[in-house]
Design a protein around this motif. Structure first.
Motif: not given
Length: 123
Positions: A59-77
């Motif tokens: 994460y960028a420092d400006s969003v660390k601790g507030r934003f979360t990236i995730s993925r679901d490869n089965a749903k291509n999302t």
């Protein structure tokens, strides 16, 4: 691969949004994914990236601790959960894909981009 971002909107400071990016034309597990954003009058900046398997994130420092990236490869999302939003988070958010490996945080490395979704945080 074609990318379609959604989930943006208007929210008050301290609120939350969840962005989604749907991939089509190719299976997403062949791509490193990332989110970038661009505020008016500013250059596009890195927000978060996730490896092909989803096992590692950065994460960028400006969003660390507030934003979360995730993925679901089965749903291509891929998702970006944004909490504790601030007015300075206001921007157009773009998802991007790269056929490489690892954690990639430079926009020049990404060949595939979604159309962007507007996030506006009011104070």
């Amino acid at each position: 691969v074609q990318l379609q971002a959604s989930g943006g909107g208007l929210v008050q400071a301290g609120g939350y949004l969840r962005l989604s990016c749907a991939a089509s034309g190719h299976t997403m597990n062949s791509y490193v994914m990332a989110w970038f954003r661009q505020a008016p009058g500013k250059e596009r900046e890195f927000v978060a990236t996730i490896t092909r398997s989803g096992g590692s994130t950065y994460y960028a420092d400006s969003v660390k601790g507030r934003f979360t990236i995730s993925r679901d490869n089965a749903k291509n999302t891929v998702h970006l959960q944004m909490n504790s939003l601030k007015p300075e988070d206001t921007a157009v958010y773009y998802c991007a894909a790269n056929q490489g490996y690892g954690l990639l945080y430079s926009s020049v490395l990404y060949a595939y981009w979604g159309q962007g979704t507007q996030v506006t945080v009011s104070s």
